[in-house]
Motif scaffolding. Structure first.
Motif, PDB file in Angstrom:
ATOM      1  N   ILE A 270      16.005 -39.041 -37.040  1.00 17.60           N
ATOM      2  CA  ILE A 270      16.030 -40.923 -37.780  1.00 17.60           C
ATOM      3  C   ILE A 270      15.048 -40.806 -38.495  1.00 17.60           C
ATOM      4  N   ASP A 271      13.869 -40.607 -38.553  1.00 19.85           N
ATOM      5  CA  ASP A 271      12.362 -40.856 -39.004  1.00 19.85           C
ATOM      6  C   ASP A 271      12.514 -39.637 -40.591  1.00 19.85           C
ATOM      7  N   LEU A 272      12.690 -39.118 -40.236  1.00 22.58           N
ATOM      8  CA  LEU A 272      12.618 -37.694 -41.568  1.00 22.58           C
ATOM      9  C   LEU A 272      13.557 -38.645 -42.485  1.00 22.58           C
ATOM     10  N   GLU A 273      14.736 -39.101 -42.289  1.00 23.05           N
ATOM     11  CA  GLU A 273      15.531 -39.534 -43.099  1.00 23.05           C
ATOM     12  C   GLU A 273      14.601 -41.199 -43.551  1.00 23.05           C
ATOM     13  N   ARG A 274      14.693 -41.564 -42.788  1.00 26.71           N
ATOM     14  CA  ARG A 274      13.835 -43.130 -43.033  1.00 26.71           C
ATOM     15  C   ARG A 274      13.050 -42.465 -44.686  1.00 26.71           C
ATOM     16  N   ILE A 275      11.908 -41.806 -43.855  1.00 20.44           N
ATOM     17  CA  ILE A 275      10.643 -40.949 -45.463  1.00 20.44           C
ATOM     18  C   ILE A 275      11.722 -40.393 -46.391  1.00 20.44           C
ATOM     19  N   TYR A 276      12.412 -39.424 -46.283  1.00 23.75           N
ATOM     20  CA  TYR A 276      13.156 -39.738 -47.623  1.00 23.75           C
ATOM     21  C   TYR A 276      13.141 -40.011 -48.452  1.00 23.75           C
ATOM     22  N   THR A 277      13.655 -41.300 -47.716  1.00 30.31           N
ATOM     23  CA  THR A 277      14.364 -42.796 -48.314  1.00 30.31           C
ATOM     24  C   THR A 277      13.210 -43.215 -49.413  1.00 30.31           C
ATOM     25  N   LYS A 278      12.104 -43.482 -48.747  1.00 29.95           N
ATOM     26  CA  LYS A 278      11.154 -44.106 -48.455  1.00 29.95           C
ATOM     27  C   LYS A 278      10.429 -43.287 -49.569  1.00 29.95           C
ATOM     28  N   TYR A 279      10.388 -41.762 -49.821  1.00 32.55           N
ATOM     29  CA  TYR A 279       9.712 -40.701 -51.507  1.00 32.55           C
ATOM     30  C   TYR A 279      10.585 -39.926 -52.158  1.00 32.55           C
ATOM     31  N   ARG A 280      11.824 -40.761 -52.132  1.00 25.10           N
ATOM     32  CA  ARG A 280      12.910 -40.095 -52.750  1.00 25.10           C
ATOM     33  C   ARG A 280      12.340 -39.938 -54.599  1.00 25.10           C
ATOM     34  N   ASP A 281      11.643 -40.304 -54.801  1.00 28.19           N
ATOM     35  CA  ASP A 281      11.452 -40.216 -56.657  1.00 28.19           C
ATOM     36  C   ASP A 281      10.066 -39.449 -56.190  1.00 28.19           C
ATOM     37  N   LEU A 282       9.536 -39.163 -55.573  1.00 26.47           N
ATOM     38  CA  LEU A 282       7.920 -38.417 -55.507  1.00 26.47           C
ATOM     39  C   LEU A 282       8.801 -37.222 -55.630  1.00 26.47           C
ATOM     40  N   ILE A 283      10.278 -37.435 -54.128  1.00 28.67           N
ATOM     41  CA  ILE A 283       9.721 -35.857 -53.673  1.00 28.67           C
ATOM     42  C   ILE A 283      11.421 -35.001 -55.472  1.00 28.67           C
ATOM     43  N   THR A 284      12.449 -36.449 -55.799  1.00 30.30           N
ATOM     44  CA  THR A 284      13.047 -35.342 -56.673  1.00 30.30           C
ATOM     45  C   THR A 284      11.976 -34.888 -57.903  1.00 30.30           C
ATOM     46  N   ASN A 285      10.848 -35.981 -57.924  1.00 30.83           N
ATOM     47  CA  ASN A 285      10.296 -35.954 -59.341  1.00 30.83           C
ATOM     48  C   ASN A 285       9.441 -34.888 -59.955  1.00 30.83           C
ATOM     49  N   ASP A 286       8.249 -35.146 -58.498  1.00 34.02           N
ATOM     50  CA  ASP A 286       6.948 -34.879 -59.191  1.00 34.02           C
ATOM     51  C   ASP A 286       6.683 -33.349 -58.222  1.00 34.02           C
ATOM     52  N   LEU A 287       7.749 -33.260 -56.873  1.00 36.73           N
ATOM     53  CA  LEU A 287       7.687 -31.743 -55.792  1.00 36.73           C
ATOM     54  C   LEU A 287       8.404 -31.055 -56.279  1.00 36.73           C
TER      55      LEU A 287
END
Length: 478
Positions: free
Chosen positions: A450-467
């Motif tokens: 649940i925490d990992l899903e929350r973290i992914y939602t929180k930094y979705r733009d960073l993960i999809t665009n910058d990483l």
């Protein structure tokens, strides 16, 4: 019958006889025309592929696998000539055998390999010989004879090989007892008499004794040392005497002038070896030096920092990579990781083994920060060590401006990942690849997921665009 009737019958018969050749001739012309039209049509359809230009047929045949290619050569003479005389179709070949495959227990695969090198050896540029699981001595015997025949064929055909690989030979196994010396002699002879065109040579996991391994390495360096740019000798030789204490091993490297990548065990490195490399390599040639530090290898040699500094000054683009396997104490890391080393990658692998004396936290806090200007990749695999080092690790990741790759499998918390992505989003950390596997102490991972899903939602733009690459998961350590 009257005389008039007889004359009419004779005249009619004469007319038929005169008209018959013309009828037959006309019939023959019509039949020939029909056959010519149909035959031409069928032959055109059949010969369309055969009449294609040589280059076009080569491009088509390059899409076929080896089995289909060998079958296609018997379609017609044109295809046979193209397939047999096109070097681009036969540049790469990997001969792989298994001691557990029933087909490889017969002579068929080995005869095929010998026939292949005799036929297409002159075209080969990259070749690999690999034997999986030599469970019986008979398999080793077949493989040794096959390799010897193939190498002799490559010598006779004057093959201009660029890459040669023979990984995981494991000559220290008892199954090789009667054949290991002949195998090494065949390899040494091959490097002595082959064309001086090698660029990449790989012998990882050969595990030959020093005398046999020395013959191969010396023959390779003496004859083709000026052309080899990549050399992998990780676990190539084993000896009761530490390799770093054998002068003959160092002598082999005097002939290598153009090395760009070198992979070897840390137990092979000595001050003499570093000095020989610095003295004989072309300026700025060596770019990557990969070193494996394993528990079963002796690594108690004394190497001073000035030897590493001399090599780094000779090859200013040098990047050194260290892979530690079950070597996890601060004292060992402190003695090996000298500040003069241009360290670009550090990997620590516990290999699913835990030791109460292991301490990775002091290494992260005190040793690795000394390489903040050169460190680019960091890998930590500690699935069975429950040491806490989150704060020190976050500090290190933020301290290294060139660090872009981070991978970790350890007992940590989801808070660590949250803080790490926060540092990346605030430009306090320059990571572009993040791979984290979180181990938990119980079989219930619902909370972490649940925490990992929350973290992914929180930094979705960073993960999809910058990483460039990202994954985070949790699992139970076995």
């Amino acid at each position: 019958m009257s005389l008039l009737a007889s004359e009419d019958l004779a005249e009619g018969t004469h007319n038929v006889k005169q008209g018959l050749p013309d009828l037959l001739r006309n019939t023959h012309d019509v039949t020939s025309q029909w056959m010519e039209e149909n035959t031409t049509k069928e032959e055109t359809e059949l010969n369309d592929w055969a009449n294609l230009p040589h280059v076009v047929l080569e491009n088509v045949f390059e899409q076929l696998n080896e089995v289909s290619l060998l079958r296609a050569q018997f379609v017609c003479k044109r295809w046979y000539d193209v397939i047999r005389h096109s070097a681009s179709l036969w540049r790469d070949k990997s001969f792989r055998f298994s001691g557990r495959d029933p087909r490889d227990l017969t002579h068929g695969p080995y005869k095929y390999a010998s026939s292949f090198t005799r036929t297409f050896g002159r075209y080969l540029e990259r070749v690999e010989f690999k034997l999986f699981s030599p469970v019986t001595s008979s398999v080793c015997k077949k493989f040794q004879k096959c390799v010897k025949i193939c190498l002799n064929s490559l010598i006779k055909t004057k093959a201009h090989l660029k890459d040669f690989s023979m990984p995981a030979l494991q000559l220290d196994r008892s199954q090789w007892m009667l054949y290991r010396e002949d195998m090494c002699s065949a390899l040494a002879r091959f490097f002595c008499k082959s064309q001086h065109t090698f660029e990449r040579v790989d012998f990882p996991g050969t595990r030959a004794n020093f005398d046999d391994g020395y013959k191969i390495l010396y023959a390779l360096g003496y004859n083709t040392g000026r052309t080899v740019t990549h050399l992998d000798i990780t676990d190539m030789m084993i000896s009761r005497r530490p390799m770093f204490d054998i002068p003959q091993f160092v002598e082999c490297f005097k002939h290598f002038r153009c090395l760009q990548e070198l992979e070897l065990n840390y137990s092979y490195i000595s001050e003499d070896l570093l000095e020989v490399l610095a003295a004989n390599l072309q300026e700025n040639s060596l770019q990557v030096l990969s070193t494996s530090v394993t528990q079963h290898d002796p690594h108690n040699q004394v190497i001073w920092g000035h030897s590493w500094a001399a090599l780094a000054n000779r090859c200013r683009d040098l990047k050194v990579e260290f892979y530690f396997q079950r070597v996890m104490t601060y004292e060992q890391h402190f003695r090996i990781l000298l500040p003069q080393i241009p360290l670009s990658e550090a990997s620590f692998d516990g290999c699913y083994f835990a030791d109460r004396d292991w301490q990775i936290r002091p290494t992260i806090a005190s040793i690795l920060p000394r390489f903040q200007s050169t460190l680019e990749r960091l890998i930590i695999e500690l699935p069975d060590t429950r040491e806490v080092f989150e704060t020190e690790l976050l500090s290190l990741l933020s301290l290294c401006p060139h660090l872009w790759y981070f991978k970790m499998s350890a007992y940590t918390s989801t808070r660590f990942l949250d803080k790490l992505l926060e540092a990346v989003s605030e430009k306090r950390c320059n990571l572009s690849v993040i791979k984290v596997r979180i181990y938990v102490r119980d079989y219930d991972t619902d909370h972490e997921e649940i925490d990992l899903e929350r973290i992914y939602t929180k930094y979705r733009d960073l993960i999809t665009n910058d990483l460039i690459d990202y994954y985070a998961t949790c699992c139970v350590s076995m």
